[in-house]
Design an enzyme around this catalytic site. Structure first.
Site, PDB file in Angstrom:
ATOM      1  N   LYS A  15      -1.605  15.209   8.348  1.00 51.57           N
ATOM      2  CA  LYS A  15      -1.177  14.780   7.024  1.00 51.57           C
ATOM      3  C   LYS A  15      -0.887  16.016   6.171  1.00 51.57           C
ATOM      4  O   LYS A  15      -1.691  16.938   6.099  1.00 51.57           O
ATOM      5  CB  LYS A  15      -2.270  13.928   6.376  1.00 51.57           C
TER       6      LYS A  15
ATOM      7  N   GLU B 133      -9.927  -5.572   2.301  1.00 56.48           N
ATOM      8  CA  GLU B 133     -10.381  -6.218   1.075  1.00 56.48           C
ATOM      9  C   GLU B 133     -11.113  -7.527   1.335  1.00 56.48           C
ATOM     10  O   GLU B 133     -12.083  -7.859   0.634  1.00 56.48           O
ATOM     11  CB  GLU B 133      -9.197  -6.457   0.136  1.00 56.48           C
TER      12      GLU B 133
ATOM     13  N   ARG C 210      -5.562  -9.818  -1.827  1.00 56.43           N
ATOM     14  CA  ARG C 210      -5.708  -9.973  -0.380  1.00 56.43           C
ATOM     15  C   ARG C 210      -7.038 -10.611  -0.003  1.00 56.43           C
ATOM     16  O   ARG C 210      -7.202 -11.082   1.126  1.00 56.43           O
ATOM     17  CB  ARG C 210      -5.562  -8.611   0.300  1.00 56.43           C
TER      18      ARG C 210
END
Length: 635
Positions: free
Chosen positions: A283, A370, A398
């Site tokens: 990343k 979630e 969600r």
């Protein structure tokens, strides 16, 4: 070829590795220059430059489909699909979106702002292809962070059950989501990253058998069975889970080696059925500062490219709501070991990283999950703990089924803290927190509140932690507070369902909720200049609504205006109108809020102005509604 000449990804076909490396360097330069100037996501896109180029060199993007999970890692995709010339408008009003949007480009095959959706969408496309008798490739690029979401695992389970459905899943494994990944799946993937490639072992085994005297190719059926068994014996952990789930596993592959990537993708396209290519990336690749601080440089406001430091603000800003929230929660948790902060892979965004640093035993990160976060909180509440689920408004959507079934039906005391409620700006429609008032207030056993400023937020944190009669939720905005004085301790809880009068007037009643209380006060001042005196109420609660305060004033004054930074349909204004109707109070009501439209990416102040939600616009609207002769309001 220069990156600016790339208007179609098929132009990558036939380019040499040297040419692709030049394009990769130019992508990173453009990416860095743009984000440094206007802000945006940084680390995710820098890490997938070679992956994108290699994958697209092996696809025909006039026919083939690619879904990206999440869309913020698709900046390189945007740069090679005809958006180079407009890339400087990234995340700005009327400019290029920060996520994929089907209406923005024919190459954005599926919009993505929430994680863990790509495999489901790609599988749907593949099944539609097969049903129509068509022949094209479908690929899903998913980050290892997004793989922690249950939806991704459900899709993998389904795809693995369809051996005749060709589907390529590219796992971009950089060991990060926004913060370092948590859980058994990332730990398992880390072991895989450190192991030799499975496919190499299997293919090498086949070559050795072919060279045995008197054998050659005569053992093909047996050879395949031996290969599969050998793969499991030689590498019992690496890829075995995916193989057992019905995928052909390839990798790990060096995500920055173009030759290796191209060769692997070419092989993957030849395999029937679902295939998973495991790509190990870094990343922030190519920008040393971002590589060293992968959390801090996931996304950035404008910054100095040479130093990596954020550009200084023109003047000091008050603390953000998230910072005040986290500071207050940590203070309370120090004196109450039952308080448990829960985040769904958003520790830094919600401020719960401060709780993790100070009280790690009272902090839980569930990953991008979630639904699990909500039911986990319910389980904690069952055992007398005080769970505080800090989840962005847009992401809590969600876990809606879990809020209803696992929390509210059972009347469990879970404290939901909805950060980024209201208009959030540059992230666009997928991230606007506009629906939480409407989707939560219809659920029994739920209390809803919103602070007018950061000092009131402190009191609401205490209120939420102390409330034990059921679920309670607090919405608060992204960004900085108003600069009001804050307390270090001694906060008093608010009486449930009680608002307050901030200003007295006889001509119109303005009822503000949360972030719209201060604009209501400013609107009242403008109206006063036109001879109209307003009473202003800070509602504090939308459920229960303070009808004892609101109804008599509505009867007395006879004109009511509600103000909210949320959707009008089913929102705060609807709650006030319903309450008045239930009490047979029929007075003119004007609701100010977000109409039935998607709010696109722009600066929050630009969106508010476009929606008519600035105090001068609100005042003018009120004058037009309630005055016989409309008066223009000077800004």
């Amino acid at each position: 070829m220069h990156l600016s000449e790339l208007t179609h990804p098929n132009q990558l076909h036939g380019l040499s590795i040297h040419q692709l490396k030049q394009i990769a360097r130019q992508i990173r330069e453009k990416h860095l220059q743009t984000v440094a100037t206007s802000g945006g996501h940084l680390g995710p896109g820098l890490g997938v430059v070679e992956l994108t180029l290699a994958l697209y060199q092996t696809l025909d993007l006039d026919r083939d489909k690619v879904t990206w999970d999440v869309g913020h890692q698709a900046y390189p995709h945007k740069l090679i699909t005809g958006r180079y010339d407009r890339f400087h408008t990234l995340r700005q009003k009327d400019g290029i979106a920060g996520y994929l949007k089907r209406c923005e480009s024919k190459f954005d095959h599926f919009g993505a702002g929430h994680a863990s959706t790509s495999i489901s969408a790609a599988l749907g496309m593949a099944l539609a292809r097969d049903a129509k008798g068509e022949d094209f490739k479908v690929a899903a690029v998913i980050g290892d962070g997004a793989l922690t979401g249950g939806m991704a695992l459900e899709a993998i389970n389904h795809a693995g059950h369809l051996p005749n459905t060709n589907l390529l899943v590219v796992l971009n494994d950089n060991e990060m989501s926004i913060s370092p990944n948590v859980g058994a799946i990332p730990r398992y993937l880390n072991k895989m990253r450190l192991s030799p490639p499975v496919q190499f072992l299997a293919d090498n085994l086949e070559e050795q058998f072919k060279h045995l005297p008197f054998v050659g190719d005569s053992l093909s059926p047996e050879l395949n069975r031996i290969k599969e068994g050998m793969k499991r014996l030689a590498v019992p952990k690496v890829g075995a889970v995916f193989e057992e789930l019905g995928f052909t596993y390839m990798g790990p592959v060096d995500g920055h080696n173009l030759q290796e990537l191209i060769s692997t993708f070419q092989q993957a396209h030849q395999h029937p059925g679902p295939v998973l290519v495991h790509v190990a990336t870094v990343k922030g690749k190519g920008y040393a500062i971002a590589e060293q601080d992968q959390v801090g440089y996931h996304a950035q406001s404008p910054f100095n490219l040479a130093t990596g430091k954020a550009l200084p603000a023109s003047k000091p800003k008050p603390p953000s709501y998230a910072k005040v929230f986290s500071h207050t929660l940590v203070k309370l948790a120090e004196n109450n070991p039952k308080i448990i902060g829960i985040t769904a892979a958003m520790a830094t965004g919600t401020g719960l990283d401060k709780l993790q640093a100070k009280l790690p035993k009272q902090y839980i990160d569930v990953g991008i999950a979630e639904q699990h976060a909500v039911t986990l909180a319910a389980g904690l509440a069952c055992e007398g703990m005080r769970p505080v689920a800090a989840i962005y408004s847009t992401f809590l959507q969600r876990g809606y089924d879990q809020i209803v079934h696992d929390v509210c039906i059972q009347k469990l005391p879970v404290f939901f803290c909805l950060d980024r409620a209201g208009i959030v700006g540059a992230d666009g429609p997928t991230h606007q927190g506009l629906y939480d008032i409407a989707y939560l207030r219809c659920i029994p056993n739920m209390v809803l509140m919103a602070p007018k400023d950061e000092a009131e937020l402190q009191r609401m944190v205490v209120t939420g932690v102390n409330y034990t009669e059921g679920a309670i939720a607090m919405r608060y905005p992204r960004g900085n507070g108003h600069g009001v004085p804050l307390m270090e301790e001694g906060w008093e809880p608010l009486p449930i369902g009680k608002g307050e009068i901030l200003r007295q007037g006889d001509d119109v009643l303005l009822i503000g909720y949360g972030t719209m209380v201060y604009p209501a006060m400013q609107t009242a001042e403008i109206l006063s200049e036109h001879g109209i005196e307003a009473t202003v109420i800070n509602a504090r609660f939308v459920k229960p609504l303070d009808t004892e305060l609101i109804v008599p004033l509505a009867k007395q004054i006879g004109r009511v205006v509600t103000l909210e930074e949320g959707c009008l349909m089913g929102g705060f204004g609807s709650a006030v109108a319903e309450a008045l109707l239930d009490q047979d109070v029929t007075v003119p009501i004007k609701r100010i809020g977000v109409p039935d439209t998607l709010v696109d990416h722009a600066k929050p102040e630009e969106s508010l102005a476009a929606l008519g939600l600035t105090p001068p616009q609100i005042a003018e609207s009120i004058l037009k509604t309630f005055s016989p002769q409309p008066s223009a309001v000077s800004v």
